[in-house]
Design an enzyme around this catalytic site. Structure first.
Site, short mmCIF file in Angstrom:
data_model
loop_
_atom_site.label_atom_id
_atom_site.label_comp_id
_atom_site.label_asym_id
_atom_site.label_seq_id
_atom_site.Cartn_x
_atom_site.Cartn_y
_atom_site.Cartn_z
CG ASP A 146 -0.02 -0.09 2.31
OD1 ASP A 146 0.39 -1.28 2.96
OD2 ASP A 146 0.36 1.06 3.20
CG ASP A 194 1.63 4.77 5.69
OD1 ASP A 194 1.39 3.79 6.36
OD2 ASP A 194 2.23 5.65 6.29
N1 LIG Z 1 1.16 1.36 5.81
C1 LIG Z 1 1.83 0.32 6.66
N2 LIG Z 1 2.19 0.79 7.71
C2 LIG Z 1 2.92 0.06 8.70
N3 LIG Z 1 2.93 -1.36 8.49
C3 LIG Z 1 2.59 -1.95 7.31
N4 LIG Z 1 2.58 -3.15 6.69
C4 LIG Z 1 1.96 -2.98 5.60
N5 LIG Z 1 1.47 -1.64 4.99
C5 LIG Z 1 2.03 -0.81 6.35
#
Ligand SMILES: Nc1ncnc2[nH]cnc12
Ligand SMILES: CSC[C@H]1O[C@H](OP(=O)(O)O)[C@H](O)[C@@H]1O
Length: 306
Positions: free
Chosen positions: A220, A222
């Protein structure tokens, strides 16, 4: 438990609860001085007969949250089995436009945003003081070796999965994801990736003199993108399965050669003896029980007989 002559250990992260193309030999349920690992460790054989050890970081059914992972037991149990090099996988958020969900990265730096609630040293609570060098938190020889091998595998069979090199990962406490403000701040610090798992794992591997590297698989973006939704678990889950399948493929392609490289020793040379100048000199204040406990991971420095 006797050493199983397993040189390579694999730590599977979210979505990666088993590997492919391996013959299962047994599950080792090892009690260490720091308790039991996240799951019984699967000892498997490669086509050549060489053995690898696999542990699912969050348990086989993902029942352990990132802050509660028994990282000391995981690392200690792998070391006890004979492991010298750890290949860890992790699902991560991307803090950079060019690292798209589905891409892989091998980081070389870490920013610690955990909150001090995870036991982060084998020496914690003992009468022995040690300061491991951590300026380069990953084993650079192992990282270099992986960069070449993983890139080759992804080019040949990765279906377009891109590998990013020399990246910086933030390790946050979680379990909630970051706010937009935090996500933007991490970018301004120069971070490229974010997860909740690389620490204290990498610190403990260093203390145990194990080569350690991370294959980060982006799920992703974030929460930093101005006109996009912030990250949610359901967004992560959409990419997790494809990333885990690709991770299994990468592991199946490189483990045999990684075992060979580890048995030849060069990729391990940075770690060998690295703690010898990190441990404060032995004094009469060191308790026998602590020496005995530390001998479990570092027998060459803590021989209870001396
Ligand atoms: N955005 C994110 N923040 C922290 N850990 C993750 N693991 C997968 N995506 C994440
Ligand atoms: C499932 S999203 C957050 C979770 O995923 C990552 O786990 P792992 O590193 O074990 O793959 C991340 O670090 C969080 O623990």
């Amino acid at each position: 438990m006797e050493s199983e002559n397993v040189l390579v250990g694999v730590i599977g992260g979210s979505g990666l609860y088993h590997l492919d193309n391996l013959t299962f030999i047994k599950a080792a349920n090892i009690e260490t001085p720091w308790g039991y690992p996240s799951s019984p460790i699967s000892i498997c054989s490669l086509p050549s007969g060489a053995r690898v050890a696999f542990v699912a970081r969050h348990g086989k059914h993902h029942s352990i949250s990132p802050s509660a992972v028994p990282a000391r037991a995981n690392i200690a149990a792998l070391k006890r089995l004979g492991v010298r090099a750890i290949l860890a996988f992790s699902a991560v958020g991307s803090l950079r436009e060019e690292i798209a969900p589905g891409h892989f990265a091998i980081p070389t730096q870490i920013i610690d945003r955990t909150k001090g609630i995870r036991p982060a040293s084998f020496f914690e609570g003992t009468s022995v003081v040690a300061h491991a060098a951590f300026g380069d938190p990953f084993s650079l020889k192992l990282v270099k070796w992986l960069e070449t091998e993983v890139e080759k595998t992804l080019k040949e069979h990765g279906g377009g999965v891109v590998l990013h090199k020399d990246k910086c990962i933030v390790c946050m406490e979680g379990p909630q994801f970051s706010t937009r403000a935090e996500s933007i701040m991490y970018r301004s610090w120069g971070a490229d990736l974010i997860n909740m798992s690389v620490l204290p794992e990498a610190k403990l591997a260093r203390e145990a003199e194990l080569a350690y590297a991370l294959i980060a698989t982006a799920t992703d973006y974030d929460s930093w993108r101005p006109h996009s939704e912030t990250v949610t678990a359901s967004q992560v889950l959409q990419t997790l399965q494809a990333n885990a399948n690709c991770s299994r493929h990468v592991a199946a392609s490189i483990l045999e050669d990684l075992h060979l490289a580890a048995s030849q020793g060069d990729i391990l040379s940075e770690e060998k003896g690295s703690m010898s100048f990190s441990i404060m000199p032995k004094s009469g204040d060191q308790k026998d029980e602590d020496v005995q406990k530390l001998a479990y991971i570092l027998p060459q420095y803590f021989n209870p007989a001396n």
